[in-house]
Scaffold this motif. Structure first.
Motif, mmCIF file in Angstrom:
data_model
loop_
_atom_site.group_PDB
_atom_site.id
_atom_site.type_symbol
_atom_site.label_atom_id
_atom_site.label_comp_id
_atom_site.label_asym_id
_atom_site.label_seq_id
_atom_site.Cartn_x
_atom_site.Cartn_y
_atom_site.Cartn_z
ATOM 1 N N UNK A 156 0.819 -1.210 0.000
ATOM 2 C CA UNK A 156 0.000 0.000 0.000
ATOM 3 C C UNK A 156 0.852 1.259 0.000
ATOM 4 N N UNK A 157 0.541 2.181 -0.943
ATOM 5 C CA UNK A 157 1.264 3.456 -1.010
ATOM 6 C C UNK A 157 0.297 4.619 -1.246
ATOM 7 N N UNK A 158 -0.998 4.347 -1.110
ATOM 8 C CA UNK A 158 -1.984 5.391 -1.414
ATOM 9 C C UNK A 158 -2.328 6.191 -0.156
ATOM 10 N N UNK A 159 -3.386 6.998 -0.222
ATOM 11 C CA UNK A 159 -3.698 7.867 0.920
ATOM 12 C C UNK A 159 -4.735 7.230 1.854
ATOM 13 N N UNK A 160 -5.015 7.960 2.946
ATOM 14 C CA UNK A 160 -5.929 7.426 3.951
ATOM 15 C C UNK A 160 -7.330 7.177 3.389
ATOM 16 N N UNK A 189 2.084 8.146 8.145
ATOM 17 C CA UNK A 189 0.904 8.731 8.791
ATOM 18 C C UNK A 189 -0.298 7.806 8.625
ATOM 19 N N UNK A 190 -0.445 7.234 7.423
ATOM 20 C CA UNK A 190 -1.542 6.295 7.172
ATOM 21 C C UNK A 190 -1.375 5.039 8.032
ATOM 22 N N UNK A 191 -0.145 4.544 8.097
ATOM 23 C CA UNK A 191 0.155 3.308 8.840
ATOM 24 C C UNK A 191 -0.231 3.436 10.317
ATOM 25 N N UNK A 233 6.792 2.621 14.383
ATOM 26 C CA UNK A 233 6.019 3.758 13.880
ATOM 27 C C UNK A 233 4.667 3.853 14.604
ATOM 28 N N UNK A 234 4.067 2.702 14.893
ATOM 29 C CA UNK A 234 2.743 2.670 15.517
ATOM 30 C C UNK A 234 2.801 2.715 17.046
ATOM 31 N N UNK A 235 4.011 2.656 17.590
ATOM 32 C CA UNK A 235 4.141 2.658 19.043
ATOM 33 C C UNK A 235 3.671 1.362 19.669
ATOM 34 N N UNK A 236 3.908 0.251 18.943
ATOM 35 C CA UNK A 236 3.516 -1.054 19.468
ATOM 36 C C UNK A 236 4.757 -1.922 19.646
ATOM 37 N N UNK A 237 4.603 -2.993 20.417
ATOM 38 C CA UNK A 237 5.706 -3.950 20.544
ATOM 39 C C UNK A 237 5.733 -4.832 19.306
ATOM 40 N N UNK A 238 6.942 -5.207 18.879
ATOM 41 C CA UNK A 238 7.060 -6.092 17.724
ATOM 42 C C UNK A 238 6.253 -7.377 17.923
ATOM 43 N N UNK A 239 6.366 -7.985 19.097
ATOM 44 C CA UNK A 239 5.701 -9.279 19.350
ATOM 45 C C UNK A 239 4.186 -9.156 19.176
#
Ligand SMILES: [Zn+2]
Ligand SMILES: [Zn+2]
Length: 262
Positions: A156-160, A189-191, A233-239
């Motif tokens: 995905x490379x498109x907009x929100x 930003x979308x991610x 980027x999302x502020x989550x843990x990898x696991x």
């Protein structure tokens, strides 16, 4: 567990034969990548791809014609036949790419429409490639009732707005190594906004190696780097991200879940 939801194992230059492919898949496994989906782009190449992947139980397949390969042709009866193979968990990749090939727009639309029909007929989700064709992609998915089977907008490379429109049709959004590139600020930003239950990760290998492997050939092992980056980027843990994207994969590709007894 982590899953590479989109790769082209049969196109890796580093894996021209069976033994080297064993190594590539072992390297993926070493980095926690337990499963991968090997995506078909040319109908004429399906049988060779299927035969090469036959001994790898952790590799699922798709069957379809890529929008940039439509000139080679789509034969609907043959595709429907391939779709019944028990390792085939999706139809595609199909879709529209007006960015690289605006001159084949009409054939792309014809092939896309037919593949949506096949997916609905066989009850398997769609793998969508879309570039520079936001409105037409969503309109054709709606028109073909693709919401009956769902699918994924891959790489995905498109907009929100596009992500939102696809998710409203029950589609998932898959993020590739492009997200690690310097100029991908808008994509990041979308991610951050994609809900946990709609997100997948992929390599699209052999293309688009993530940072820090730019210039090298991409391979499924590197989905680990994509996933770690996306989690940060999302502020989550990898696991945590590895777990929910794997759950999403099996929720979407139900035939894959059946194959591995989930
Ligand atoms: Zn693609
Ligand atoms: Zn692809």
């Amino acid at each position: 567990m982590l899953i590479d939801s989109h790769c082209h194992l049969d196109r890796l230059k580093i894996a021209p034969d069976h033994d080297s492919l064993v190594d590539v898949i072992a390297e993926a496994k070493r980095r926690g990548v337990d499963y991968m989906l090997c995506v078909n782009v040319r109908q004429q190449g399906f049988e060779a791809m299927r035969d090469r992947m036959a001994s790898f139980e952790n590799v699922f397949l798709s069957a379809g014609v890529h929008p940039l390969d439509v000139k080679e042709g789509l034969e609907v009866a043959g595709l429907s036949q391939y779709a019944t193979d028990k390792r085939v968990v999706a139809i595609g990749e199909t879709g529209l790419d007006y960015f690289y090939s605006p001159e084949t727009k009409a054939i792309q639309q014809d092939c896309f429409e037919k593949q949506i029909d096949v997916a609905v007929e066989v009850g398997k989700p769609l793998i969508i490639h879309t570039r520079g064709a936001r409105e037409d992609t969503i309109a054709m998915l709606k028109q073909g009732h693709a919401d009956k089977v769902g699918g994924v907008l891959h790489c995905f490379t498109e907009d929100w707005d596009m992500a939102k429109a696809a998710m409203d049709l029950g589609f998932y959004i898959s993020i590739s190594g492009i997200v690690t590139f310097k100029n991908a600020g808008e994509l990041r930003t979308v991610v951050r906004k994609i809900p946990k239950d709609r997100l997948l990760v992929e390599t699209d290998s052999p293309y688009l190696a993530p940072i820090p492997y730019r210039g090298k050939e991409n391979q499924p092992a590197f989905v680990r780097d994509v996933a770690e980056f996306v989690a940060e980027v999302r502020g989550e843990k990898y696991e945590e991200l590895a777990e929910f994207t794997s759950n999403n994969f099996f929720a979407l590709f139900k035939d894959a879940a059946k194959l591995v007894g989930r």
